[in-house]
Design a protein around this motif. Structure first.
Motif, PDB file in Angstrom:
ATOM      1  N   ASN A 348      66.763 -57.050   2.334  1.00  0.00           N
ATOM      2  CA  ASN A 348      65.882 -55.902   2.527  1.00  0.00           C
ATOM      3  C   ASN A 348      64.571 -56.263   3.226  1.00  0.00           C
ATOM      4  N   ARG A 349      64.464 -57.559   3.625  1.00  0.00           N
ATOM      5  CA  ARG A 349      63.271 -58.049   4.338  1.00  0.00           C
ATOM      6  C   ARG A 349      61.998 -57.718   3.563  1.00  0.00           C
ATOM      7  N   ARG A 350      61.980 -58.173   2.315  1.00  0.00           N
ATOM      8  CA  ARG A 350      60.802 -57.986   1.474  1.00  0.00           C
ATOM      9  C   ARG A 350      60.455 -59.299   0.788  1.00  0.00           C
ATOM     10  N   LEU A 351      59.182 -59.510   0.563  1.00  0.00           N
ATOM     11  CA  LEU A 351      58.686 -60.712  -0.097  1.00  0.00           C
ATOM     12  C   LEU A 351      57.658 -60.293  -1.139  1.00  0.00           C
ATOM     13  N   THR A 352      57.845 -60.755  -2.353  1.00  0.00           N
ATOM     14  CA  THR A 352      56.938 -60.417  -3.449  1.00  0.00           C
ATOM     15  C   THR A 352      56.015 -61.597  -3.717  1.00  0.00           C
ATOM     16  N   ILE A 353      54.717 -61.396  -3.520  1.00  0.00           N
ATOM     17  CA  ILE A 353      53.703 -62.435  -3.733  1.00  0.00           C
ATOM     18  C   ILE A 353      52.730 -61.921  -4.772  1.00  0.00           C
ATOM     19  N   ALA A 354      52.647 -62.616  -5.898  1.00  0.00           N
ATOM     20  CA  ALA A 354      51.724 -62.252  -6.984  1.00  0.00           C
ATOM     21  C   ALA A 354      51.925 -60.801  -7.414  1.00  0.00           C
ATOM     22  N   GLY A 355      53.190 -60.366  -7.460  1.00  0.00           N
ATOM     23  CA  GLY A 355      53.499 -59.021  -7.910  1.00  0.00           C
ATOM     24  C   GLY A 355      53.365 -57.938  -6.875  1.00  0.00           C
ATOM     25  N   ARG A 356      52.961 -58.280  -5.655  1.00  0.00           N
ATOM     26  CA  ARG A 356      52.793 -57.288  -4.593  1.00  0.00           C
ATOM     27  C   ARG A 356      53.900 -57.484  -3.563  1.00  0.00           C
ATOM     28  N   VAL A 357      54.613 -56.416  -3.262  1.00  0.00           N
ATOM     29  CA  VAL A 357      55.734 -56.462  -2.318  1.00  0.00           C
ATOM     30  C   VAL A 357      55.196 -56.308  -0.906  1.00  0.00           C
ATOM     31  N   ARG A 358      55.611 -57.250  -0.036  1.00  0.00           N
ATOM     32  CA  ARG A 358      55.163 -57.242   1.351  1.00  0.00           C
ATOM     33  C   ARG A 358      56.392 -57.271   2.258  1.00  0.00           C
ATOM     34  N   PRO A 359      56.324 -56.620   3.415  1.00  0.00           N
ATOM     35  CA  PRO A 359      57.450 -56.678   4.356  1.00  0.00           C
ATOM     36  C   PRO A 359      57.543 -58.057   5.006  1.00  0.00           C
ATOM     37  N   LEU A 360      58.757 -58.489   5.266  1.00  0.00           N
ATOM     38  CA  LEU A 360      58.995 -59.775   5.914  1.00  0.00           C
ATOM     39  C   LEU A 360      59.004 -59.592   7.423  1.00  0.00           C
ATOM     40  N   ASP A 361      58.045 -60.192   8.102  1.00  0.00           N
ATOM     41  CA  ASP A 361      58.019 -60.135   9.561  1.00  0.00           C
ATOM     42  C   ASP A 361      59.049 -61.094  10.135  1.00  0.00           C
ATOM     43  N   ASP A 362      59.273 -61.025  11.436  1.00  0.00           N
ATOM     44  CA  ASP A 362      60.310 -61.835  12.086  1.00  0.00           C
ATOM     45  C   ASP A 362      60.019 -63.325  11.966  1.00  0.00           C
ATOM     46  N   LEU A 363      58.757 -63.729  12.146  1.00  0.00           N
ATOM     47  CA  LEU A 363      58.418 -65.154  12.084  1.00  0.00           C
ATOM     48  C   LEU A 363      58.654 -65.712  10.692  1.00  0.00           C
ATOM     49  N   THR A 364      58.135 -65.029   9.681  1.00  0.00           N
ATOM     50  CA  THR A 364      58.306 -65.520   8.316  1.00  0.00           C
ATOM     51  C   THR A 364      59.777 -65.520   7.912  1.00  0.00           C
ATOM     52  N   LEU A 365      60.531 -64.509   8.341  1.00  0.00           N
ATOM     53  CA  LEU A 365      61.954 -64.457   8.024  1.00  0.00           C
ATOM     54  C   LEU A 365      62.692 -65.643   8.640  1.00  0.00           C
ATOM     55  N   LYS A 366      62.378 -65.970   9.885  1.00  0.00           N
ATOM     56  CA  LYS A 366      63.022 -67.100  10.545  1.00  0.00           C
ATOM     57  C   LYS A 366      62.712 -68.408   9.828  1.00  0.00           C
ATOM     58  N   LEU A 367      61.440 -68.631   9.490  1.00  0.00           N
ATOM     59  CA  LEU A 367      61.054 -69.868   8.797  1.00  0.00           C
ATOM     60  C   LEU A 367      61.623 -69.910   7.384  1.00  0.00           C
ATOM     61  N   LEU A 368      61.732 -68.766   6.734  1.00  0.00           N
ATOM     62  CA  LEU A 368      62.310 -68.717   5.398  1.00  0.00           C
ATOM     63  C   LEU A 368      63.785 -69.106   5.427  1.00  0.00           C
ATOM     64  N   LEU A 369      64.537 -68.572   6.379  1.00  0.00           N
ATOM     65  CA  LEU A 369      65.953 -68.918   6.489  1.00  0.00           C
ATOM     66  C   LEU A 369      66.131 -70.394   6.852  1.00  0.00           C
ATOM     67  N   GLU A 370      65.246 -70.908   7.683  1.00  0.00           N
ATOM     68  CA  GLU A 370      65.313 -72.337   8.036  1.00  0.00           C
ATOM     69  C   GLU A 370      65.086 -73.208   6.801  1.00  0.00           C
ATOM     70  N   TRP A 371      64.113 -72.818   5.974  1.00  0.00           N
ATOM     71  CA  TRP A 371      63.844 -73.591   4.766  1.00  0.00           C
ATOM     72  C   TRP A 371      64.990 -73.469   3.764  1.00  0.00           C
ATOM     73  N   LEU A 372      65.546 -72.287   3.580  1.00  0.00           N
ATOM     74  CA  LEU A 372      66.644 -72.122   2.625  1.00  0.00           C
ATOM     75  C   LEU A 372      67.870 -72.939   3.029  1.00  0.00           C
ATOM     76  N   GLU A 373      68.135 -73.032   4.324  1.00  0.00           N
ATOM     77  CA  GLU A 373      69.253 -73.851   4.786  1.00  0.00           C
ATOM     78  C   GLU A 373      68.980 -75.335   4.539  1.00  0.00           C
ATOM     79  N   HIS A 374      67.751 -75.756   4.819  1.00  0.00           N
ATOM     80  CA  HIS A 374      67.373 -77.150   4.533  1.00  0.00           C
ATOM     81  C   HIS A 374      67.438 -77.435   3.043  1.00  0.00           C
TER      82      HIS A 374
END
Length: 475
Positions: A348-374
């Protein structure tokens, strides 16, 4: 081969077959003399045999499910305070028939399966259990001070072994807390009377009292560190806090400026307020001294070159993701460390930080998937549910340290904290200096949001004066 057996026993290595030892012995052209009982060293040829046995142990079937040993009677210890000498025990000479060792290995296997321990960790834990549980009888207590040095000498995983012993219920942590060592260092150099009173105040801050709540440990550290310079100065003339006068406090504050004066005065008022309440002083010498309003400077945005250098320094998948979380989502270091896998909703391209839901932008989504694969390739069996893990936390359930998160950008001008501040300042300048908007987007306190709004307004006014136009939001 008796000599071969003696060599294996003395080095603490398990018994191995002749097929394994023969190729190694044939390649030996020189012999090193050693004393019996010395442990093997990391990186030696015999250490390679340790890894061979670890691989063999990983292929063995899991230990048979057992229950906690039960004995009808037990011999009470004659001397309670006599420490045991675990350093003289050899893992290769362990009593494999011990029911407590079998129970410990069974619990170790369960923990290894639950937390994703690798074969080397499992083998090292079993060796350590063989050392500490050989000869164990019901009712004994295994103390941290007794096993730490022998296990470290064998290069074994002390923390994982302690985890198993805690699961068994026979471990006692008698190690000195780091707070006690820190407190003794901070009180060194003070007059005995002042040191005793400052220690009581520090412990009340940490543990709380009849009319005060306990503070966080970071706050306790800050308060004692802030009052220590004044206490060192007064220790040259006085023996107790009751001898300190109002003029002494004012004289000390005259040497300070800005937030240093404000911080030390707040800590001194806390100390003397507690001393007055406890009957240690007759009058509070720090009362009615105004703290004053600390003038906040205008926050300045980072230069492009500073950001580029930090981006270049983030050369690992974890560091790049951390940089994006700070620079794009304005996340604090502590918030990044406590992020869980469930907080990242990739679908759903969402990220929860300190209880606040934020939309996942393209850059953060790409880096997040790269980290999860690593993360999946590097630690495929980890049971840690935190988003960020490293070699230390992948075999447990805790979060990574703030020091580890900040390490890649340490020494850069654009640190994680400055990137976070720059992101919030950018939002105020692009969307207009509206503190309500900043508080809603980033969850800021009203005073913090007003400071960002004031800084953005000042920067926009300066830009408008230079360009001859009206800034967004008006003036």
């Amino acid at each position: 081969m008796p000599g071969q057996t003696q060599r294996k026993t003395a080095t603490g290595m398990p018994t191995v077959s002749g097929e394994v030892m023969t190729p190694w012995l044939q390649a030996v052209r020189h012999h090193q003399l050693f004393f019996v009982g010395l442990h093997y060293r990391r990186g030696s040829a015999l250490t390679a045999l340790h890894h061979v046995k670890a691989r063999e142990a990983s292929r063995r079937p899991p230990p048979v499910s057992r229950s906690r040993p039960r004995t009808g009677w037990r011999q009470l210890p004659l001397f309670e305070q006599v420490p045991r000498d675990y350093g003289r025990l050899d893992p290769a000479a362990a009593n494999l028939a011990s029911p407590w060792l079998a129970w410990g290995k069974h619990l170790a296997h369960q923990l290894a399966e639950a937390r994703g321990w690798g074969r080397n960790i499992r083998f090292a834990v079993n060796r350590g259990l063989a050392v500490v549980l050989t000869g164990y009888v019901e009712g004994d207590v295994i103390r941290h001070s007794e096993i730490f040095t022998p296990l470290r000498a064998l290069d074994l995983r002390v923390g994982h072994i302690i985890t198993v012993l805690e699961e068994v219920g026979i471990f006692l942590d008698d190690s000195e807390p780091s707070f006690e060592r820190w407190l003794a260092e901070r009180l060194e150099g003070l007059a005995p009377g002042i040191a005793a009173e400052a220690e009581r105040w520090t412990r009340v801050l940490r543990d709380g009292g009849p009319r005060s709540l306990p503070r966080q440990q970071e706050t306790v550290w800050l308060y004692l560190n802030r009052v220590r310079p004044a206490l060192l100065t007064w220790s040259n003339r006085y023996d107790h806090l009751r001898e300190v006068t109002r003029q002494d406090v004012l004289t000390h504050l005259k040497t300070l400026h800005g937030h240093h004066r404000q911080d030390q005065l707040v800590a001194l008022r806390s100390l003397f307020t507690w001393a007055k309440r406890s009957g240690l002083v007759f009058r509070n010498p720090a009362s009615r001294i105004k703290v004053g309003q600390n003038e906040c400077s205008v926050l300045q945005p980072l230069a492009s070159a500073q950001i580029d250098r930090s981006v270049a320094a983030a050369n690992t998948p974890a560091a790049r993701l951390v940089l994006a979380l700070a620079a794009v989502h304005a996340a604090r270091v502590a918030q990044i460390g406590t992020l869980m896998l469930d907080d990242a909703d990739v679908g759903n391209r969402r990220l929860t930080i300190a209880g606040r839901v934020r939309p996942l932008d393209d850059l953060t989504l790409k880096l997040l998937l790269e980290w999860l694969e690593h993360r999946r390739k590097r630690w495929p069996n980890t049971a840690n549910l935190h988003l960020l893990v490293n070699n230390q936390t992948a075999t447990g359930t805790g979060h990574v340290s703030n020091h580890w998160i900040s390490a890649p950008l340490r020494g850069q001008e654009a640190t994680l904290e400055r990137l976070r501040v720059d992101r919030q300042l950018e939002e105020a300048m692009v969307q207009g200096p509206d503190p309500l908007h900043l508080a809603e987007v980033f969850g800021l306190h009203e005073k913090t949001a007003m400071r960002y709004a004031d800084s953005a307004r000042a920067l926009l006014e300066q830009a408008a004066e230079a360009d001859g136009r009206v800034p967004p939001g008006g003036v």
